[in-house]
Design a protein around this motif. Structure first.
Motif, PDB file in Angstrom:
ATOM      1  N   VAL A 166      17.363  -9.357   4.393  1.00 33.84           N
ATOM      2  CA  VAL A 166      18.397 -10.042   5.074  1.00 33.84           C
ATOM      3  C   VAL A 166      18.155 -11.102   6.018  1.00 33.84           C
ATOM      4  N   ARG A 168      15.443 -13.004   6.464  1.00 31.07           N
ATOM      5  CA  ARG A 168      15.431 -14.373   5.695  1.00 31.07           C
ATOM      6  C   ARG A 168      16.729 -14.872   5.284  1.00 31.07           C
ATOM      7  N   ALA A 169      17.611 -14.096   4.565  1.00 25.77           N
ATOM      8  CA  ALA A 169      18.714 -14.435   4.304  1.00 25.77           C
ATOM      9  C   ALA A 169      19.853 -15.247   5.254  1.00 25.77           C
ATOM     10  N   GLU A 172      18.107 -18.550   6.253  1.00 23.81           N
ATOM     11  CA  GLU A 172      18.142 -19.488   5.033  1.00 23.81           C
ATOM     12  C   GLU A 172      19.550 -20.064   4.840  1.00 23.81           C
ATOM     13  N   ASN A 173      20.777 -19.177   5.009  1.00 24.35           N
ATOM     14  CA  ASN A 173      22.030 -19.748   4.885  1.00 24.35           C
ATOM     15  C   ASN A 173      22.877 -18.750   5.514  1.00 24.35           C
ATOM     16  N   SER A 176      26.588 -17.935   4.284  1.00 27.71           N
ATOM     17  CA  SER A 176      26.539 -17.075   3.129  1.00 27.71           C
ATOM     18  C   SER A 176      26.311 -15.796   3.447  1.00 27.71           C
ATOM     19  N   ALA A 177      25.380 -15.617   4.041  1.00 31.83           N
ATOM     20  CA  ALA A 177      25.141 -14.265   4.594  1.00 31.83           C
ATOM     21  C   ALA A 177      26.251 -13.445   5.337  1.00 31.83           C
ATOM     22  N   SER A 179      29.307 -14.241   4.782  1.00 33.57           N
ATOM     23  CA  SER A 179      30.479 -13.981   3.924  1.00 33.57           C
ATOM     24  C   SER A 179      30.151 -12.663   2.801  1.00 33.57           C
ATOM     25  N   ILE A 180      28.839 -12.634   2.840  1.00 33.08           N
ATOM     26  CA  ILE A 180      28.352 -11.363   2.094  1.00 33.08           C
ATOM     27  C   ILE A 180      28.738 -10.252   2.846  1.00 33.08           C
ATOM     28  N   TYR A 182      26.814  -9.583   6.220  1.00 31.42           N
ATOM     29  CA  TYR A 182      25.756  -9.332   7.127  1.00 31.42           C
ATOM     30  C   TYR A 182      26.110  -9.978   8.425  1.00 31.42           C
TER      31      TYR A 182
ATOM     32  N   ARG B  81      34.957  -4.676  -2.776  1.00 27.19           N
ATOM     33  CA  ARG B  81      33.879  -4.426  -3.624  1.00 27.19           C
ATOM     34  C   ARG B  81      33.936  -3.011  -4.052  1.00 27.19           C
ATOM     35  N   SER B  93      27.451 -18.818  -2.668  1.00 24.57           N
ATOM     36  CA  SER B  93      26.836 -18.417  -1.422  1.00 24.57           C
ATOM     37  C   SER B  93      25.484 -17.708  -1.694  1.00 24.57           C
ATOM     38  N   LEU B  94      24.769 -18.845  -2.163  1.00 28.08           N
ATOM     39  CA  LEU B  94      23.356 -18.263  -2.475  1.00 28.08           C
ATOM     40  C   LEU B  94      22.305 -19.081  -1.368  1.00 28.08           C
ATOM     41  N   PHE B  95      21.084 -18.641  -1.375  1.00 22.63           N
ATOM     42  CA  PHE B  95      19.971 -18.825  -0.616  1.00 22.63           C
ATOM     43  C   PHE B  95      19.072 -19.507  -1.492  1.00 22.63           C
ATOM     44  N   MET B  98      15.134 -18.305  -2.107  1.00 20.19           N
ATOM     45  CA  MET B  98      14.911 -17.164  -2.444  1.00 20.19           C
ATOM     46  C   MET B  98      15.029 -17.278  -3.924  1.00 20.19           C
ATOM     47  N   LEU B 106      20.830  -9.104  -2.280  1.00 21.12           N
ATOM     48  CA  LEU B 106      21.470  -9.240  -0.967  1.00 21.12           C
ATOM     49  C   LEU B 106      22.950  -9.056  -1.135  1.00 21.12           C
TER      50      LEU B 106
END
Lengths: 309, 519
Positions: A166, A168-169, A172-173, A176-177, A179-180, A182, B81, B93-95, B98, B106
């Protein structure tokens, strides 16, 4: 070169590398989360003076280390609040943190200048630490073993645990993190705090491992080298270990070149002393010439995260 | 299909307002179990807002969302979800750095070991025929493969409803066919699918029912299998538009601006390639370029304005000068002005004063700079003229651009370019976010400019605006520009079909469907 000298060089090298290694490990985690904290030097100085003061007053270096880590983390929270909650510019805030650390340590340390402190007792029995060969493994400060342990702990955390993934995520972005689901800000607060703690402990290595006294500006710019090391290592903890020891070796050469005399005398000691810094510049130049390495940087490094809604 | 088992999702009276816009106005529809339901509408029709509320990213102001018959308050995506709602976003929404497996991990809410996860992922990929190497790093993957990661991520949660937001906009025809197979298989397993698109062919081919949105309202619910692409296009765009009469034909004689066989490879994964675009604009003519966003409009705007330079200067010419390799500054000197779509940071520097912003684009044409020194007086005069003539609400020429409201800044920017009296003007979204009164003022200024002999190109997604303003119209779709036609010659249906990607005006829907099937 005889074996005694080699072992002496190795032991000195490992000691000289340890503050760099600790501080750089902390900064590596910070940068992996996408934050660029240029205040490593300031946090190291804070850790150094607090570590010294607590060790001097309590006589217990373990308490000194704890206090240094805590002080580093506290100072880093100033940075975290300014950059993460108030979206201040990370570069400027980091530089301000360095200036703050230098000023604070000079002021706070005045009372302790020239005072002696007790260092760590060896954690291994005498017959190991005095053994002419085996002492290369055992005649080190506990801080050295701690730093080695942390290399593998950080590496394991980043690549084998979910929390590391998490983190690193987030670096990295960040969007995106987010919106998921976190919390980018919380993760970064945690990372910055860890980085501050490690820098504080790294700073405390100067009085508690290298030179058992307090003088102003004790860390001598090693915080900047730690920052360069993180880039040099391409954000990989094990490579950081190699890099830190390489820099430690260069720094050690100064001492032994003077002692060795002969051919080494031709080179003035000032040049030896400047070698680690020259090497830093050289490494950074080489790295920026190689695009492949720079692409391993966390994609969101140094970018502020402002939640969209 | 298990339609008789009841409703999976039911929306009743959903209202969502943003400052100045009613994005969703009393929207009601329902999705049955195992149904593939299309949500059809133009850009800005309110599709994205609606699904964001279903997925818990936003909350409705009014109305209820019922899940399996029970009213629900979906607080956040995690809650969605947990209910069994999965979503595949248009922008992934990708990294990048990785690998596939880490990316999937994730997105998982429940914790599981790497091995168990890998096993599950491989199972799902086999079941639905999604080929993907779990160890590959995302940055090395193509767009279709990236989408598969998102789909696997969604499928791992065992969804009962899968929302697909414009899933095919970045896929090749082969990838589209594969995707449709996966979606059909899911539907036969009882998973409902909400399929958001403006592509009529696809909806006809894939979906069981369709809800059509326009201007934030449901305008129709239909069975796409029973409709033609034409009738759906009419519902999507609004039949009321047909009432607009043909603009009185003008005669043009002199070509002011022309583009010849312009092709350009799109940048990055999401860039659209321009394919063999040619058009002429006469002096005094206004050409409108219509199309759904993201079909190459940005790229076209950048090429025409000179922000992207061409190697072959002959591809673009104005007043018989070849300008394809000229920078934006040189083009301005020759009399080509441009207004990009984004106001802040592209058309204007938000932190700069209006005065400074005027100097930035008008310095040469308005003689504001002599020997490298700014002539403050003429700059101030010009800025004040813009403010007066375009009725810009501001405290004065020294006010910063960011202090203006969006509509006012747009008026200022349009005024700045129009008052330079260019020979050629290229404008993206001239009245975006501008109120009706100001919009008509801008329209009038554009018409007056054309009357004076300028050749004008307007790139807009607002079809009403283009039909009202332009002498002729061309439609851009996936980087291809249709033949230019006089406004009023093309019917709304034809325009809609071209925007929806059904090429060739005379091709019947069935033949274009065959084309899709063959792919």
């Amino acid at each position: 070169m005889n074996i005694d000298l080699t072992i002496a060089i190795i032991i000195t090298m490992v000691g000289a590398s340890t503050p760099l290694l600790l501080a750089a490990l902390g900064e590596l985690v910070v940068e992996k989360s996408g934050v660029l904290n240029l205040g490593v030097e300031g946090m190291m100085l804070t850790g150094a003076v607090v570590g010294f003061a607590v060790t001097y007053t309590t006589g217990n270096p373990w308490l000194g280390i704890l206090a240094a880590g805590f002080a580093g983390a506290c100072v880093s929270m100033i940075f975290a609040f300014l950059t993460l909650s108030l979206f201040a510019n990370q570069v400027a805030t980091g530089l301000a943190l360095t200036i703050f650390g230098a000023g604070f340590s000079a002021l706070f340390g005045q009372a302790f200048t020239g005072k002696p402190i007790k260092l760590f007792k060896s954690i291994f029995p005498d017959y190991l630490t005095d053994h002419p060969i085996l002492r290369v493994f055992f005649d080190h400060s506990p801080l050295v073993y701690f730093s080695l342990f942390m290399v593998f702990a950080v590496s394991y955390f980043l690549h084998k645990t979910r929390a590391g993934l998490v983190l690193r995520a987030v670096g990295e972005n960040d969007h995106s993190a987010h919106s998921i689901g976190y919390s980018v800000i919380k993760v970064r607060y945690g990372a910055v705090g860890f980085g501050g703690m490690m820098a504080g402990i790294g700073g405390a290595c100067f009085p508690l491992l290298l030179t058992p006294q307090w003088v102003e500006g004790l860390t001598g710019g090693r915080g900047w080298i730690a920052l360069a090391l993180v880039v040099f290592s391409a954000w990989k903890p094990t490579r950081l270990l190699a890099g830190a020891y390489l820099f430690g070796l260069i720094a050690t050469m100064e001492v032994y070149a003077k002692a060795a005399g002969g051919g080494f005398r031709i080179i003035p000691s000032e040049l030896w002393a400047s070698l680690p810094y020259l090497a830093t510049i050289l490494v950074l130049v080489l790295i920026s010439m190689r695009h492949k390495m720079s692409s391993s940087a966390p994609a969101c490094l140094g970018k502020p995260f402002i939640p969209s809604n | 299909m298990n339609n008789e088992q009841g409703l999976r999702l039911e929306l009743e009276g959903i209202v969502k307002a943003f400052p100045g816009v009613l994005a969703n106005d009393d929207i009601s529809f329902s999705i049955k179990k195992g149904e593939i339901h299309a949500l059809l509408g133009e850009n800005g029709a309110g599709k994205s807002t609606l699904v964001k509320m279903i997925y818990g990213i936003m909350k409705p102001d009014e109305g209820t969302i019922s899940w399996n018959g029970k009213p629900m308050n979906i607080a956040n995506p995690k809650a969605a979800r947990a209910l069994g709602i999965g979503m595949v976003f248009q922008h992934f929404s990708l990294f990048e750095a990785m690998n596939v497996l880490e990316n999937i991990a994730l997105g998982m809410d429940e914790k599981m070991s790497k091995k168990a996860l890998e096993e599950k992922v491989v199972n799902i990929m086999q079941k639905y025929g999604l080929s993907l190497d779990p160890k590959r790093v995302v940055s090395t993957l193509g767009v279709g493969e990236r989408q598969r990661i998102e789909i696997v991520r969604a499928l791992l949660l065992n969804p009962k409803l899968l929302i697909m937001d414009e899933p095919t906009s970045v896929l090749t025809p082969q990838e589209v066919a594969q995707l449709f197979n996966v979606l059909r298989q899911l539907s036969s397993d009882g998973c409902s699918i909400l399929y958001i698109s403006h592509k009529l062919d696809e909806i006809k081919e894939l979906c069981d029912s369709a809800t059509i949105l326009r201007g934030g309202k449901v305008v129709a619910t239909c069975d796409p299998k029973k409709e033609t692409a034409k009738t759906m296009a009419a519902m999507m765009i609004g039949t009321s538009l047909q009432a607009i009469n043909k603009v009185k034909s003008k005669d043009f004689s002199e070509i002011g601006f022309s583009v010849n066989n312009l092709s350009l490879k799109g940048a990055g994964d999401f860039g659209v390639s321009l394919k063999d675009i040619s058009f002429d604009v006469y002096r005094g003519e206004i050409l409108g370029i219509a199309g759904v966003a993201g079909n190459g409009q940005n790229e076209l705007q950048l090429v025409l304005s000179g922000e992207i330079l061409l190697k072959d200067k002959a591809k673009i010419s104005m007043n018989n000068i070849e300008i394809g390799n000229m920078s934006a500054k040189e083009r301005r000197k020759h009399g080509l002005c441009a207004v990009p779509e984004e106001r802040h940071g592209h058309a204007a520097v938000p932190e700069f004063s209006l005065n400074d912003n005027a100097i930035l684009t008008a310095r040469n044409r308005q003689n504001m700079v002599r020997a490298g020194m700014i002539n403050a007086k003429s700059a101030k005069q010009f800025t004040t003229k813009i403010i007066d003539e375009f009725n810009v609400m501001t405290t004065g020429h020294g006010a910063s651009a960011s202090s203006l409201s969006g509509g006012n800044l747009q008026k200022f920017i349009m005024g700045r370019e129009i008052l330079q009296v260019p020979d050629v003007l290229v404008v993206s979204q001239p009245t975006w976010g501008v109120d009706a009164g100001a919009a008509s003022a801008i329209h009038q200024a554009l018409i007056d400019l054309a009357k004076g002999g300028a050749a004008i190109v307007i790139i807009s997604q607002d079809l009403d605006e283009l039909l009202e303003l332009c002498d002729s119209l061309a439609i851009i779709n996936e980087g291809t520009l249709s033949q230019k036609q006089k406004v009023g010659v093309m019917s709304i249906e034809e325009i809609g079909l071209l925007m929806g990607g059904v090429h060739g005006e005379n091709s019947s829907v069935s033949s274009s469907q065959k084309k899709v099937m063959a792919q």
